[in-house]
Scaffold this motif. Structure first.
Motif, PDB file in Angstrom:
ATOM      1  N   GLY A  86      72.345 -38.510  -0.942  1.00 35.45           N
ATOM      2  CA  GLY A  86      71.504 -37.468  -1.517  1.00 35.45           C
ATOM      3  C   GLY A  86      70.023 -37.656  -1.278  1.00 35.45           C
ATOM      4  O   GLY A  86      69.226 -36.780  -1.614  1.00 35.45           O
ATOM      5  N   ALA A  87      69.616 -38.788  -0.705  1.00 29.86           N
ATOM      6  CA  ALA A  87      68.213 -39.057  -0.400  1.00 29.86           C
ATOM      7  C   ALA A  87      68.145 -40.159   0.637  1.00 29.86           C
ATOM      8  O   ALA A  87      69.072 -40.979   0.763  1.00 29.86           O
ATOM      9  CB  ALA A  87      67.447 -39.475  -1.657  1.00 29.86           C
ATOM     10  N   GLY A  88      67.068 -40.168   1.397  1.00 30.65           N
ATOM     11  CA  GLY A  88      66.850 -41.261   2.330  1.00 30.65           C
ATOM     12  C   GLY A  88      66.446 -42.524   1.581  1.00 30.65           C
ATOM     13  O   GLY A  88      66.226 -42.519   0.368  1.00 30.65           O
ATOM     14  N   LEU A  89      66.351 -43.632   2.325  1.00 29.99           N
ATOM     15  CA  LEU A  89      65.959 -44.911   1.727  1.00 29.99           C
ATOM     16  C   LEU A  89      64.442 -45.042   1.794  1.00 29.99           C
ATOM     17  O   LEU A  89      63.866 -45.240   2.864  1.00 29.99           O
ATOM     18  CB  LEU A  89      66.633 -46.071   2.456  1.00 29.99           C
ATOM     19  CG  LEU A  89      66.368 -47.472   1.889  1.00 29.99           C
ATOM     20  CD1 LEU A  89      66.905 -47.581   0.463  1.00 29.99           C
ATOM     21  CD2 LEU A  89      67.015 -48.537   2.773  1.00 29.99           C
ATOM     22  N   GLY A  90      63.813 -44.909   0.631  1.00 27.06           N
ATOM     23  CA  GLY A  90      62.357 -44.959   0.596  1.00 27.06           C
ATOM     24  C   GLY A  90      61.793 -46.357   0.632  1.00 27.06           C
ATOM     25  O   GLY A  90      60.651 -46.566   1.059  1.00 27.06           O
ATOM     26  N   GLY A  91      62.584 -47.342   0.189  1.00 27.65           N
ATOM     27  CA  GLY A  91      62.088 -48.711   0.195  1.00 27.65           C
ATOM     28  C   GLY A  91      63.029 -49.665  -0.490  1.00 27.65           C
ATOM     29  O   GLY A  91      64.078 -49.279  -1.031  1.00 27.65           O
ATOM     30  N   LEU A  92      62.654 -50.941  -0.472  1.00 28.17           N
ATOM     31  CA  LEU A  92      63.396 -51.999  -1.142  1.00 28.17           C
ATOM     32  C   LEU A  92      62.413 -52.860  -1.926  1.00 28.17           C
ATOM     33  O   LEU A  92      61.299 -53.115  -1.464  1.00 28.17           O
ATOM     34  CB  LEU A  92      64.155 -52.876  -0.142  1.00 28.17           C
ATOM     35  CG  LEU A  92      65.326 -52.241   0.615  1.00 28.17           C
ATOM     36  CD1 LEU A  92      65.824 -53.190   1.700  1.00 28.17           C
ATOM     37  CD2 LEU A  92      66.461 -51.897  -0.337  1.00 28.17           C
ATOM     38  N   VAL A  93      62.843 -53.298  -3.099  1.00 28.29           N
ATOM     39  CA  VAL A  93      62.061 -54.227  -3.907  1.00 28.29           C
ATOM     40  C   VAL A  93      62.892 -55.500  -4.067  1.00 28.29           C
ATOM     41  O   VAL A  93      64.031 -55.444  -4.539  1.00 28.29           O
ATOM     42  CB  VAL A  93      61.725 -53.635  -5.290  1.00 28.29           C
ATOM     43  CG1 VAL A  93      60.923 -54.639  -6.119  1.00 28.29           C
ATOM     44  CG2 VAL A  93      60.950 -52.334  -5.130  1.00 28.29           C
ATOM     45  N   ILE A  94      62.319 -56.639  -3.658  1.00 28.80           N
ATOM     46  CA  ILE A  94      63.042 -57.908  -3.649  1.00 28.80           C
ATOM     47  C   ILE A  94      62.239 -58.920  -4.457  1.00 28.80           C
ATOM     48  O   ILE A  94      61.076 -59.196  -4.139  1.00 28.80           O
ATOM     49  CB  ILE A  94      63.252 -58.403  -2.212  1.00 28.80           C
ATOM     50  CG1 ILE A  94      64.067 -57.363  -1.422  1.00 28.80           C
ATOM     51  CG2 ILE A  94      63.935 -59.763  -2.197  1.00 28.80           C
ATOM     52  CD1 ILE A  94      64.144 -57.651   0.058  1.00 28.80           C
ATOM     53  N   GLN A  95      62.854 -59.471  -5.510  1.00 27.51           N
ATOM     54  CA  GLN A  95      62.142 -60.397  -6.382  1.00 27.51           C
ATOM     55  C   GLN A  95      62.918 -61.699  -6.525  1.00 27.51           C
ATOM     56  O   GLN A  95      64.113 -61.702  -6.841  1.00 27.51           O
ATOM     57  CB  GLN A  95      61.928 -59.775  -7.765  1.00 27.51           C
ATOM     58  CG  GLN A  95      61.167 -60.695  -8.718  1.00 27.51           C
ATOM     59  CD  GLN A  95      60.940 -60.065 -10.080  1.00 27.51           C
ATOM     60  OE1 GLN A  95      61.723 -59.232 -10.523  1.00 27.51           O
ATOM     61  NE2 GLN A  95      59.863 -60.448 -10.747  1.00 27.51           N
ATOM     62  N   GLN A  96      62.232 -62.811  -6.293  1.00 29.00           N
ATOM     63  CA  GLN A  96      62.849 -64.118  -6.506  1.00 29.00           C
ATOM     64  C   GLN A  96      63.015 -64.345  -8.001  1.00 29.00           C
ATOM     65  O   GLN A  96      62.059 -64.291  -8.766  1.00 29.00           O
ATOM     66  CB  GLN A  96      61.988 -65.231  -5.912  1.00 29.00           C
ATOM     67  CG  GLN A  96      62.602 -66.618  -6.115  1.00 29.00           C
ATOM     68  CD  GLN A  96      61.677 -67.751  -5.683  1.00 29.00           C
ATOM     69  OE1 GLN A  96      60.680 -67.522  -4.998  1.00 29.00           O
ATOM     70  NE2 GLN A  96      61.990 -68.966  -6.089  1.00 29.00           N
ATOM     71  N   THR A  97      64.253 -64.602  -8.426  1.00 30.36           N
ATOM     72  CA  THR A  97      64.530 -64.805  -9.841  1.00 30.36           C
ATOM     73  C   THR A  97      64.992 -66.226 -10.150  1.00 30.36           C
ATOM     74  O   THR A  97      65.069 -66.608 -11.320  1.00 30.36           O
ATOM     75  CB  THR A  97      65.626 -63.828 -10.323  1.00 30.36           C
ATOM     76  OG1 THR A  97      66.820 -64.017  -9.550  1.00 30.36           O
ATOM     77  CG2 THR A  97      65.146 -62.386 -10.183  1.00 30.36           C
ATOM     78  N   ARG A  98      65.303 -67.013  -9.119  1.00 31.94           N
ATOM     79  CA  ARG A  98      65.770 -68.380  -9.344  1.00 31.94           C
ATOM     80  C   ARG A  98      65.377 -69.237  -8.154  1.00 31.94           C
ATOM     81  O   ARG A  98      65.291 -68.758  -7.030  1.00 31.94           O
ATOM     82  CB  ARG A  98      67.293 -68.413  -9.530  1.00 31.94           C
ATOM     83  CG  ARG A  98      67.845 -69.770  -9.958  1.00 31.94           C
ATOM     84  CD  ARG A  98      69.363 -69.779  -9.994  1.00 31.94           C
ATOM     85  NE  ARG A  98      69.910 -70.973 -10.585  1.00 31.94           N
ATOM     86  CZ  ARG A  98      69.998 -72.161  -9.973  1.00 31.94           C
ATOM     87  NH1 ARG A  98      69.589 -72.283  -8.713  1.00 31.94           N
ATOM     88  NH2 ARG A  98      70.502 -73.203 -10.608  1.00 31.94           N
ATOM     89  N   GLY A  99      65.159 -70.537  -8.404  1.00 33.23           N
ATOM     90  CA  GLY A  99      64.846 -71.467  -7.328  1.00 33.23           C
ATOM     91  C   GLY A  99      63.718 -72.405  -7.729  1.00 33.23           C
ATOM     92  O   GLY A  99      62.747 -71.994  -8.378  1.00 33.23           O
ATOM     93  N   ALA A 100      63.844 -73.688  -7.345  1.00 33.20           N
ATOM     94  CA  ALA A 100      62.886 -74.709  -7.769  1.00 33.20           C
ATOM     95  C   ALA A 100      61.497 -74.482  -7.196  1.00 33.20           C
ATOM     96  O   ALA A 100      60.493 -74.751  -7.858  1.00 33.20           O
ATOM     97  CB  ALA A 100      63.398 -76.093  -7.354  1.00 33.20           C
TER      98      ALA A 100
END
Length: 204
Positions: A91-105
Motif C-alpha cells: 500500500g506504500a513504498g518504503l520511505g526509510g528504515l530506522v535501526i537502533q542498537q539496543t544491546r551490546g557491550a
C-alpha cells in the motif's frame, strides 16, 4: 562451530496495523440509529482531513528483516546488511528504515553515514542501487535512513551500513529495526531485532 552469519528474524508485534484499522476502517462507521440524512451529511466531514493530520501506514506491512555480517570477530572491518521484502500489497513504498542498537557491550563503535548504500536484491546478488540519506545519532545509537526514491511494493531491498570496525568487545549485539512507509507522518512498522554475534579471536 560458529553460528551462521545470516539470520532471518520472525514477525514482531505491529502496533501500527491496529491504528491503521482504526483510522481506515473506523472512519466510515456510524451508529445504527443514525438517519440517512445525517449519514449523508457526516460522510464528507469524515473524508476531510487537514494536511497536518494526515498519516501514512502500510496496509500490508513488512514483518521481518534478514541480517547478514560476513566478518564476526572483534575490530575487523565489516559491512552490515539489512534485507527487507516489501509485500506486493504493502500500500506504500518504503520511505526509510530506522535501526537502533539496543544491546551490546560496546556502545561507542562508529558508523559512516555517508557510506550507507541500498540496492535491490540480497547480499552478493546486488541489483540496481537506490539513493539514500542517512544520519547516525551516537547518543541514542540510532541510524535513520530515508529513500528519496522509495522502493516499491514487491521489491526486496538491502541496506548496507558501514561501521568504522566491528565492536571492540565480544558480545551479542541487537538492533531494533523499523520500516517507514513513504508519505507524510509515516507510522512505523516493527520488523523485530537483528542479532549479531561478535567473537574474540583470543579464544580460538
Amino acid at each position: 562451530m560458529y553460528p551462521s552469519p545470516t539470520r532471518r528474524l520472525g514477525p514482531a508485534p505491529f502496533w501500527a496495523l491496529g491504528l491503521a484499522g482504526l483510522l481506515g476502517g473506523g472512519l466510515g462507521a456510524f451508529p445504527q440509529g443514525l438517519a440517512p440524512a445525517a449519514r449523508a451529511q457526516a460522510t464528507p466531514l469524515q473524508q476531510q482531513q487537514q494536511p497536518s493530520q494526515q498519516q501514512t501506514w502500510f496496509t500490508d506491512p513488512p514483518s521481518s528483516v534478514t541480517f547478514t555480517n560476513y566478518y564476526w570477530y572483534i575490530m575487523l572491518a565489516s559491512q552490515y546488511y539489512f534485507t527487507v521484502t516489501l509485500p506486493a500489497d504493502a500500500g506504500a513504498g518504503l520511505g526509510g528504515l530506522v535501526i537502533q542498537q539496543t544491546r551490546g557491550a560496546d556502545r561507542n563503535f562508529q558508523f559512516f553515514p555517508n557510506q550507507t548504500t541500498a540496492f535491490v536484491g540480497t547480499p552478493r546478488r546486488e541489483g540496481r542501487s537506490f539513493p539514500v540519506q542517512a544520519q547516525f545519532d551516537n547518543a541514542s545509537r540510532t541510524m535513520t535512513v530515508t529513500f528519496p526514491q522509495p522502493p516499491q511494493p514487491g521489491q526486496t531491498i538491502t541496506l548496507t551500513l558501514v561501521p568504522q570496525n566491528n565492536p571492540r568487545w565480544a558480545d551479542t549485539y541487537m538492533f531494533a529495526v523499523q520500516a517507514l512507509p513513504a508519505g507524510p507522518n509515516p507510522v512505523p512498522a516493527s520488523l523485530g531485532y537483528a542479532t549479531m554475534g561478535i567473537y574474540d579471536t583470543h579464544g580460538f
